[in-house]
Design an enzyme around this catalytic site. Structure first.
Site, mmCIF file in Angstrom:
data_model
loop_
_atom_site.group_PDB
_atom_site.id
_atom_site.type_symbol
_atom_site.label_atom_id
_atom_site.label_comp_id
_atom_site.label_asym_id
_atom_site.label_seq_id
_atom_site.Cartn_x
_atom_site.Cartn_y
_atom_site.Cartn_z
ATOM 1 N N LYS A 9 -10.289 4.504 -14.658
ATOM 2 C CA LYS A 9 -9.576 4.584 -13.379
ATOM 3 C C LYS A 9 -8.887 5.956 -13.242
ATOM 4 O O LYS A 9 -8.802 6.708 -14.221
ATOM 5 C CB LYS A 9 -8.570 3.430 -13.300
ATOM 6 C CG LYS A 9 -9.232 2.046 -13.256
ATOM 7 C CD LYS A 9 -8.183 0.931 -13.115
ATOM 8 C CE LYS A 9 -8.829 -0.441 -13.072
ATOM 9 N NZ LYS A 9 -7.835 -1.527 -12.893
ATOM 10 N N TYR A 49 -13.304 -4.339 -4.695
ATOM 11 C CA TYR A 49 -12.197 -5.269 -4.947
ATOM 12 C C TYR A 49 -12.140 -6.404 -3.918
ATOM 13 O O TYR A 49 -11.092 -7.017 -3.743
ATOM 14 C CB TYR A 49 -10.875 -4.504 -4.973
ATOM 15 C CG TYR A 49 -10.617 -3.769 -6.276
ATOM 16 C CD1 TYR A 49 -10.694 -4.437 -7.501
ATOM 17 C CD2 TYR A 49 -10.267 -2.424 -6.284
ATOM 18 C CE1 TYR A 49 -10.454 -3.769 -8.695
ATOM 19 C CE2 TYR A 49 -10.022 -1.752 -7.486
ATOM 20 C CZ TYR A 49 -10.117 -2.437 -8.680
ATOM 21 O OH TYR A 49 -9.857 -1.783 -9.867
ATOM 22 N N PHE A 57 -1.304 -7.487 -3.680
ATOM 23 C CA PHE A 57 -1.423 -6.133 -4.240
ATOM 24 C C PHE A 57 -2.701 -5.419 -3.800
ATOM 25 O O PHE A 57 -2.996 -4.325 -4.289
ATOM 26 C CB PHE A 57 -1.339 -6.180 -5.777
ATOM 27 C CG PHE A 57 -2.347 -7.089 -6.451
ATOM 28 C CD1 PHE A 57 -3.637 -6.648 -6.726
ATOM 29 C CD2 PHE A 57 -1.996 -8.395 -6.805
ATOM 30 C CE1 PHE A 57 -4.575 -7.476 -7.344
ATOM 31 C CE2 PHE A 57 -2.932 -9.236 -7.429
ATOM 32 C CZ PHE A 57 -4.220 -8.779 -7.693
ATOM 33 N N THR A 91 -5.515 -7.777 -18.756
ATOM 34 C CA THR A 91 -5.255 -7.031 -17.519
ATOM 35 C C THR A 91 -3.888 -6.349 -17.545
ATOM 36 O O THR A 91 -3.754 -5.188 -17.177
ATOM 37 C CB THR A 91 -5.316 -7.998 -16.311
ATOM 38 O OG1 THR A 91 -6.553 -8.700 -16.366
ATOM 39 C CG2 THR A 91 -5.193 -7.250 -15.004
ATOM 40 N N ASN A 112 -3.764 0.463 -15.311
ATOM 41 C CA ASN A 112 -4.244 -0.075 -16.599
ATOM 42 C C ASN A 112 -5.549 0.566 -17.077
ATOM 43 O O ASN A 112 -6.321 -0.041 -17.807
ATOM 44 C CB ASN A 112 -4.319 -1.603 -16.554
ATOM 45 C CG ASN A 112 -5.266 -2.099 -15.482
ATOM 46 O OD1 ASN A 112 -5.905 -1.303 -14.801
ATOM 47 N ND2 ASN A 112 -5.377 -3.400 -15.347
ATOM 48 N N HIS A 115 -11.535 -0.305 -15.709
ATOM 49 C CA HIS A 115 -12.098 -1.511 -15.090
ATOM 50 C C HIS A 115 -13.352 -1.923 -15.839
ATOM 51 O O HIS A 115 -14.117 -1.062 -16.276
ATOM 52 C CB HIS A 115 -12.483 -1.254 -13.628
ATOM 53 C CG HIS A 115 -13.395 -2.321 -13.089
ATOM 54 N ND1 HIS A 115 -12.924 -3.516 -12.603
ATOM 55 C CD2 HIS A 115 -14.745 -2.397 -13.035
ATOM 56 C CE1 HIS A 115 -13.964 -4.276 -12.263
ATOM 57 N NE2 HIS A 115 -15.081 -3.618 -12.509
ATOM 58 N N GLU A 126 -21.572 -4.867 -9.120
ATOM 59 C CA GLU A 126 -20.849 -3.600 -9.242
ATOM 60 C C GLU A 126 -21.784 -2.447 -9.626
ATOM 61 O O GLU A 126 -21.621 -1.331 -9.130
ATOM 62 C CB GLU A 126 -19.711 -3.761 -10.259
ATOM 63 C CG GLU A 126 -18.630 -4.700 -9.722
ATOM 64 C CD GLU A 126 -17.633 -5.181 -10.776
ATOM 65 O OE1 GLU A 126 -17.738 -4.761 -11.947
ATOM 66 O OE2 GLU A 126 -16.750 -5.988 -10.418
HETATM 67 P P1 RTP Z 1 -10.317 -4.929 -13.435
HETATM 68 O O1 RTP Z 1 -10.969 -5.732 -12.326
HETATM 69 O O2 RTP Z 1 -9.654 -3.686 -12.938
HETATM 70 O O3 RTP Z 1 -11.241 -4.700 -14.590
HETATM 71 O O4 RTP Z 1 -9.127 -5.798 -14.030
HETATM 72 P P2 RTP Z 1 -9.136 -7.313 -14.409
HETATM 73 O O5 RTP Z 1 -10.479 -7.935 -14.149
HETATM 74 O O6 RTP Z 1 -8.599 -7.394 -15.785
HETATM 75 O O7 RTP Z 1 -8.076 -7.878 -13.400
HETATM 76 P P3 RTP Z 1 -8.285 -8.442 -11.912
HETATM 77 O O8 RTP Z 1 -7.672 -9.778 -11.860
HETATM 78 O O9 RTP Z 1 -9.706 -8.294 -11.470
HETATM 79 O O10 RTP Z 1 -7.371 -7.460 -11.074
HETATM 80 C C1 RTP Z 1 -7.858 -6.219 -10.643
HETATM 81 C C2 RTP Z 1 -6.798 -5.167 -10.808
HETATM 82 O O11 RTP Z 1 -5.737 -5.455 -9.925
HETATM 83 C C3 RTP Z 1 -4.518 -5.008 -10.481
HETATM 84 N N1 RTP Z 1 -3.569 -6.091 -10.465
HETATM 85 N N2 RTP Z 1 -2.339 -5.966 -10.064
HETATM 86 N N3 RTP Z 1 0.332 -6.438 -9.289
HETATM 87 C C4 RTP Z 1 -0.371 -7.410 -9.846
HETATM 88 O O12 RTP Z 1 0.089 -8.499 -10.083
HETATM 89 C C5 RTP Z 1 -1.756 -7.143 -10.190
HETATM 90 N N4 RTP Z 1 -2.619 -8.020 -10.670
HETATM 91 C C6 RTP Z 1 -3.786 -7.346 -10.848
HETATM 92 C C7 RTP Z 1 -4.797 -4.560 -11.899
HETATM 93 O O13 RTP Z 1 -4.836 -3.144 -11.926
HETATM 94 C C8 RTP Z 1 -6.155 -5.144 -12.196
HETATM 95 O O14 RTP Z 1 -6.859 -4.360 -13.114
HETATM 96 MG MG MG Z 2 -11.492 -7.735 -12.324
#
Ligand code: RTP
Ligand code: MG
Length: 148
Positions: A9, A49, A57, A91, A112, A115, A126
Site C-alpha cells: 500500500k 474495495y 471507513f 488486519t 497496514n 493488501h 483482483e
Molecule cells: P486488505 O483487504 O487490505 O488485505 O485487508 P484485510 O482483508 O485484512 O481487511 P478488510 O476487512 O478487507 O479491510 C480492508 C482494509 O480496510 C481498512 N480497515 N479499516 N477503520 C477500520 O475499522 C478499518 N477496518 C478495516 C484496513 O486498512 C483494511 O486493510
Molecule cells: Mg480484505
C-alpha cells in the site's frame, strides 16, 4: 497452481518496504508472476474495495489507497492465498504477531502496509482488476524441485 494478488500500500512504498516484502515471499518459495508500481485511480479503488462500500471507513480507504503509488504483485504457489494472509498478519497491526508483515511494520489499521486477497474468488477478481493477461508471466523456476 494457486495465484494471489498482493499489493504494497502507499504507506509501505513511502516507507521503503517494497524490497523487504518481496524478499519474504521469494524466500518462502513462492513465484512472482507479475509486478508493477502504479497509481490506483478512484474508479479502480472503488471497484477493488467494493465489498466495503457501505462501511463507515470506505471513504478513508479509497482516499488512502489513491494517495500515492502502490506496488501490485501476483504470486503463485501451493496454498499461496492463505499462506500470504498468514505472512501478512491480522488486519489490525496491534493484533498482528511479530514476524508477520503487519506485526513487524504497522501500528494502525488504516495504514497496514499490505493488501492480500482473502479467497480464491477475490484473488481471481483482483488479479483481473489490476493486471492484463499479458502482464503475467508463466515460467519454470529451477528452485521448485527443492520446494515441492
Ligand atoms: P486488505 O483487504 O487490505 O488485505 O485487508 P484485510 O482483508 O485484512 O481487511 P478488510 O476487512 O478487507 O479491510 C480492508 C482494509 O480496510 C481498512 N480497515 N479499516 N477503520 C477500520 O475499522 C478499518 N477496518 C478495516 C484496513 O486498512 C483494511 O486493510
Ligand atoms: Mg480484505
Amino acid at each position: 497452481m494457486e495465484r494471489t494478488f498482493l499489493m504494497v500500500k502507499p504507506d509501505g512504498v513511502q516507507r521503503n518496504l517494497i524490497g523487504n516484502i518481496v524478499q519474504r515471499f521469494e524466500a518462502k518459495g513462492f513465484k512472482l508472476v507479475g509486478a508493477k508500481l502504479m497509481s490506483v485511480s478512484q474508479e479502480l479503488a472503488e471497484k477493488h474495495y467494493g465489498e466495503h462500500k457501505d462501511k463507515p471507513f470506505f471513504g478513508e480507504l479509497v482516499d488512502f489507497i489513491t494517495s500515492g503509488p502502490v506496488f501490485a504483485m501476483v504470486w503463485e504457489g501451493e496454498n499461496v492465498i492463505a499462506t500470504a494472509r498468514n505472512m501478512m498478519g491480522k488486519t489490525n497491526p496491534q493484533e498482528a504477531l511479530p514476524g508477520t508483515i503487519r506485526g513487524d511494520f504497522g501500528l494502525t489499521v488504516g495504514k497496514n502496509v499490505i493488501h492480500g486477497s482473502d479467497s480464491k474468488e477475490s484473488a481471481e477478481r483482483e488479479i483481473n482488476l489490476f493486471f492484463a493477461p499479458d502482464e503475467l508471466i508463466s515460467y519454470e523456476k529451477q528452485d521448485s524441485a527443492w520446494i515441492y
